[in-house]
Motif scaffolding. Structure first.
Motif, short mmCIF file in Angstrom:
data_model
loop_
_atom_site.label_atom_id
_atom_site.label_comp_id
_atom_site.label_asym_id
_atom_site.label_seq_id
_atom_site.Cartn_x
_atom_site.Cartn_y
_atom_site.Cartn_z
N MET A 1 -0.84 -11.71 -7.05
CA MET A 1 -1.14 -11.48 -5.64
C MET A 1 -0.36 -10.26 -5.10
SD MET A 1 -0.86 -14.16 -2.54
CE MET A 1 0.60 -13.55 -1.79
N ILE A 2 -1.05 -9.39 -4.38
CA ILE A 2 -0.38 -8.22 -3.79
C ILE A 2 -0.49 -8.34 -2.27
CG2 ILE A 2 -0.33 -5.71 -3.66
CD1 ILE A 2 -1.78 -5.63 -6.35
N ASP A 3 0.67 -8.42 -1.60
CA ASP A 3 0.65 -8.57 -0.14
C ASP A 3 0.48 -7.24 0.58
OD1 ASP A 3 1.13 -11.23 -0.44
OD2 ASP A 3 3.31 -11.07 -0.12
N ASN A 4 1.18 -6.23 0.04
CA ASN A 4 1.37 -5.00 0.82
C ASN A 4 0.89 -3.75 0.10
OD1 ASN A 4 2.75 -6.59 2.72
ND2 ASN A 4 4.63 -6.40 1.51
N ILE A 5 0.41 -2.81 0.91
CA ILE A 5 0.08 -1.49 0.36
C ILE A 5 0.96 -0.46 1.06
CG2 ILE A 5 -1.70 0.29 0.19
CD1 ILE A 5 -3.81 -1.89 0.38
N VAL A 6 1.52 0.46 0.26
CA VAL A 6 2.20 1.61 0.86
C VAL A 6 1.31 2.82 0.61
CG1 VAL A 6 4.23 3.08 0.87
CG2 VAL A 6 4.47 0.63 0.42
N TRP A 7 0.90 3.44 1.71
CA TRP A 7 0.06 4.65 1.61
C TRP A 7 1.00 5.85 1.62
CZ3 TRP A 7 -3.16 6.54 6.39
CH2 TRP A 7 -3.87 7.68 6.05
N LEU A 8 1.16 6.46 0.45
CA LEU A 8 2.10 7.58 0.30
C LEU A 8 1.42 8.89 0.66
CD1 LEU A 8 3.62 6.36 -3.06
CD2 LEU A 8 4.86 6.51 -0.89
N ARG A 9 2.18 9.79 1.29
CA ARG A 9 1.63 11.10 1.67
C ARG A 9 2.69 12.17 1.44
NH1 ARG A 9 -0.87 8.74 6.40
NH2 ARG A 9 0.99 9.13 7.61
N SER A 10 3.42 12.61 2.47
CA SER A 10 4.47 13.61 2.23
C SER A 10 5.83 12.91 2.14
CB SER A 10 4.47 14.66 3.34
OG SER A 10 4.45 14.01 4.59
N ASP A 11 5.86 11.85 1.36
CA ASP A 11 7.07 11.03 1.20
C ASP A 11 7.10 10.52 -0.24
OD1 ASP A 11 4.82 9.51 1.31
OD2 ASP A 11 5.58 8.02 2.72
N LEU A 12 6.87 11.47 -1.20
CA LEU A 12 6.61 11.06 -2.58
C LEU A 12 7.89 10.75 -3.34
CD1 LEU A 12 3.67 13.52 -3.28
CD2 LEU A 12 3.59 11.14 -2.53
N ARG A 13 8.57 9.74 -2.88
CA ARG A 13 9.83 9.36 -3.52
C ARG A 13 10.04 7.85 -3.39
NH1 ARG A 13 11.26 11.87 1.40
NH2 ARG A 13 12.18 10.41 2.89
N VAL A 14 10.98 7.40 -4.23
CA VAL A 14 11.33 5.98 -4.22
C VAL A 14 12.60 5.77 -3.39
CG1 VAL A 14 12.27 4.23 -5.77
CG2 VAL A 14 10.17 5.44 -6.38
N ARG A 15 13.54 6.76 -3.54
CA ARG A 15 14.82 6.63 -2.82
C ARG A 15 14.65 7.03 -1.36
NH1 ARG A 15 17.72 9.80 -6.58
NH2 ARG A 15 18.02 11.32 -4.93
N ASP A 16 15.27 6.26 -0.47
CA ASP A 16 15.24 6.56 0.96
C ASP A 16 13.81 6.75 1.47
OD1 ASP A 16 16.66 6.75 3.37
OD2 ASP A 16 16.49 8.93 3.35
N ASN A 17 12.97 5.82 1.11
CA ASN A 17 11.59 5.84 1.62
C ASN A 17 11.39 4.58 2.48
OD1 ASN A 17 8.82 5.48 2.01
ND2 ASN A 17 8.34 6.66 0.17
#
Ligand SMILES: Cc1cc2nc3c(=O)[nH]c(=O)nc-3n(C[C@H](O)[C@H](O)[C@H](O)COP(=O)(O)OP(=O)(O)OC[C@H]3O[C@@H](n4cnc5c(N)ncnc54)[C@H](O)[C@@H]3O)c2cc1C
Length: 472
Positions: A1-17
Motif C-alpha cells: 500500500m502506498i499512502d503518499n506521492i511526492v511530486w518532485l520538480r526543482s527539488d531533486l534531492r533526498v537531503r533537506d527536502n
C-alpha cells in the motif's frame, strides 16, 4: 500500500527536502517526476540543462531506492497535462495525499493551483512546502508588510532573520519498507542525449557535495578577491545544482555559517560575500513571485517597456556567436556556447554590451542565455538581464555602461581567460585585449571590433535621455 506521492520538480534531492521528509514521516511514499517537454521548449530550456536533468534523475532514483522509495518518471508534455497524470497515478497506486515543494514563476504557480484544486476535489489531499530558497517569498517583507524592491535593505532583513533563527537542514529521512515500481528514465529528451555535457556537469549528488566541500575548504576564504576573475576558478560552480535543487540552499548557508563561527583567525569577508550571492538568489525569486508581470515578459520598471530598442539581426548574431571583435565579450559568449555556463563577471559584461552598446532588447539576450545555460533559471536570469539593461529592481543607472576594454584590463589583465576561449588570440599580447581596434591588423583571423564604442555609448545615452523626457 502506498499512502503518499511526492511530486518532485526543482527539488531533486533526498537531503533537506521538506515535502519528501514530511511524506515519509506520514506513511509509505512514492515519488513522481513529470517530463514536460513541450512547456520546457516554450520556456527555452537549453540542451545542456535537459541532459543534466536526465543524469540528475538517474542519480536521484538510486538515492531514493536506498530509502525504499520508487521514482516514477512520466511523460506529461505540457504543464496542462499535469493534473490528469497525477490523478491517474494516484488512482493506480491508491495514494490519498500529494506532497510538493512550491515553485514561483507564473506558469508553475498556475499549474500547481490547478493540480491542487483538481486533486482535492477528487479526494487526494495536498500538502505544500518550500525548499527552493533559504527563505520563501513573502517571508522577508518591509515593516509595513510590503515587498522589497531594493537589495540592500532586503539583505539586512534577511541576515537578521538568518541570525535569529537557528537554521538547520532536515535530518535524513528514515528508510521505509521497499516499494518497487517500474522506473524508466529516458535516455533522451528535447532531442538531447543524457550523455551530452556529462564530463562538464556530472549529474550525481556526490559531485554536488564534493563541489560544496571543495569550495568551503579551499576557495571561500579568497572568494571576495577572486570571484571577479574568470581565469581564477574562484567561484563554487554550484549554480546548475542549486537550480534543479540537487543541493539545498539552506544546507549551503548552514555550512557557510558553521565555517564562519569556527573561523576565529581568518577574515570572514569571503564567506560574507558568498552568502550575499545566496541572498541575491532569494531576492530575485521573491521579486519574481511578487510581480507576475515579470513572468509575462514585462520589465520590472513598467515605463521602460516603451523603449524602442534597436532591431539589428546581424549585430545580435555576432554577439551570440562571440564574433563582436571585443575579446572579453567574445570569450564570455564562447564559454557559454561551448560549456553551457558563463562566469558571473562575463554575464554582466556580455549583457551590458548587448543592452547598452548595441541597445538591443534585453529580452532577446535573456532568451538566448536561457536556451544555452545549464543553470538557466528564470528569476536569476531575468534579474541579471534587467539589472544590466537598467529596467529592473536595483538596476544599474542607464548612464553606467561597462566598457568591455576596461573590464578586460581589470578582470583578465594578462588575457589568460581570453586566450583559453579564443584560439586565434593565443599569441596576442595584453595590449591587444585592451585596445583591439588599434591593433586589429596584428591578428587578421579575428574579427575587427563591430562598433565604435564611444559613438554607440553616446547614441545610447541620447536615446535614454530622450526616453526619460517623454516620461516627464
Ligand atoms: C545576465 C545574467 C544572467 C544570469 N543568469 C543566471 C541563471 O540563469 N541562473 C543562475 O543560477 N544564475 C544566473 N546569474 C547569476 C550568476 O551569474 C550565476 O549564479 C553564477 O555565475 C553561478 O556561478 P557559481 O555557481 O560559481 O556562483 P557563486 O559565485 O559560487 O555563487 C553561489 C550561488 O549563488 C547564486 N548566485 C550567485 N550570483 C547570483 C546573482 N547575481 N543572482 C542570483 N543568484 C546568484 C547562484 O545560485 C550561485 O550558484 C545571472 C547573472 C547575470 C548578470
Amino acid at each position: 500500500m502506498i499512502d503518499n506521492i511526492v511530486w518532485l520538480r526543482s527539488d531533486l534531492r533526498v537531503r533537506d527536502n521538506p515535502a519528501l521528509s514530511s511524506a515519509m514521516e506520514q506513511g509509505p511514499t512514492a515519488c513522481v517526476y513529470l517530463l514536460a517537454q513541450k512547456t520546457w521548449s516554450q520556456h527555452h530550456w537549453a540542451p545542456y540543462k535537459a541532459a543534466f536533468l536526465l543524469r540528475v534523475l538517474e542519480s536521484l532514483a538510486e538515492q531514493l531506492a536506498k530509502l525504499g522509495v520508487p521514482l516514477q518518471v512520466i511523460d506529461a508534455p505540457h504543464f496542462d497535462d499535469a493534473t490528469d497524470h497525477l490523478l491517474q497515478f494516484s488512482r493506480e497506486i491508491g495514494a490519498k495525499k500529494l506532497f510538493f515543494n512550491r515553485e514561483y514563476p507564473l506558469d508553475e504557480k498556475v499549474r500547481d493551483e490547478k493540480v491542487h484544486n483538481a486533486l482535492e476535489k477528487n479526494g487526494v489531499a495536498c500538502e505544500l512546502h518550500d525548499s527552493f530558497l533559504v527563505f520563501p517569498p513573502d517571508s522577508i517583507l518591509k515593516d509595513d508588510g510590503s515587498p522589497y524592491s531594493v537589495f540592500t535593505p532586503f539583505k539586512r532583513k534577511w541576515l537578521a532573520r538568518a541570525e535569529g533563527e537557528n537554521l538547520r537542514s532536515l535530518p535524513y529521512p528514515q528508510r521505509q519498507q521497499s516499494i518497487v515500481l517500474d522506473t524508466e528514465i529516458p535516455g533522451e529528451i528535447l532531442s538531447t542525449k543524457a550523455s551530452f555535457g556529462q564530463n562538464l556537469w556530472p549529474g550525481n549528488h556526490k559531485h554536488a557535495d564534493d563541489l560544496l566541500e571543495t569550495f568551503l575548504n579551499r576557495k571561500i576564504d579568497h572568494y571576495h578577491n577572486e570571484r571577479d576573475f574568470p581565469a581564477a576558478d574562484g567561484t563554487s560552480k554550484l549554480s546548475p545544482y542549486l537550480s534543479l535543487g540537487v543541493i539545498s540552499p539552506r544546507e549551503c548557508l548552514e555550512k557557510a555559517q558553521t565555517l564562519q563561527r569556527a573561523n576565529s583567525i581568518n577574515s570572514n569577508e569571503g564567506i560574507e560575500t558568498w552568502v550575499s550571492e545566496l541572498i541575491w538568489r532569494d531576492f530575485y525569486t521573491h521579486v519574481l513571485a511578487q510581480n507576475s508581470r515579470i513572468s509575462r515578459g514585462k520589465a520590472f520598471k513598467a515605463e521602460t517597456d516603451k523603449i524602442e530598442w534597436n532591431v539589428n539581426e546581424e549585430w545580435f548574431e555576432r554577439w551570440a556567436k562571440g564574433e563582436t571583435g571585443f575579446p572579453i565579450v567574445d570569450a564570455g559568449m564562447r564559454q557559454l556556447n561551448t560549456t553551457g555556463w558563463m562566469h558571473n563577471r562575463l554575464r554582466m559584461i556580455t549583457s551590458q554590451f548587448l543592452t547598452k552598446h548595441l541597445f538591443i532588447d534585453w529580452r532577446r539576450g535573456e532568451k538566448y542565455f536561457l536556451s544555452h545555460l545549464v543553470d538557466g533559471e528564470f528569476a536569476a536570469n531575468n534579474g541579471g538581464w534587467q539589472w544590466s539593461a537598467s529596467t529592473g529592481t536595483d538596476a544599474v543607472p542607464y548612464f553606467r555602461m561597462f566598457n568591455p576594454l576596461r573590464q578586460s584590463e581589470r578582470f583578465d589583465p594578462d588575457g589568460t581567460f581570453i586566450r583559453e576561449q579564443i584560439p586565434d588570440l593565443i599569441d596576442a599580447n595584453p595590449k591587444f585585449f585592451a585596445n583591439s581596434a588599434a591593433q586589429h591588423d596584428l591578428v587578421s583571423s579575428y574579427p575587427p571590433p563591430m562598433i565604435n564604442l564611444k559613438e554607440e555609448r553616446e547614441r545610447t545615452l541620447k536615446r535614454w535621455k530622450r526616453f526619460n523626457q517623454t516620461l516627464s
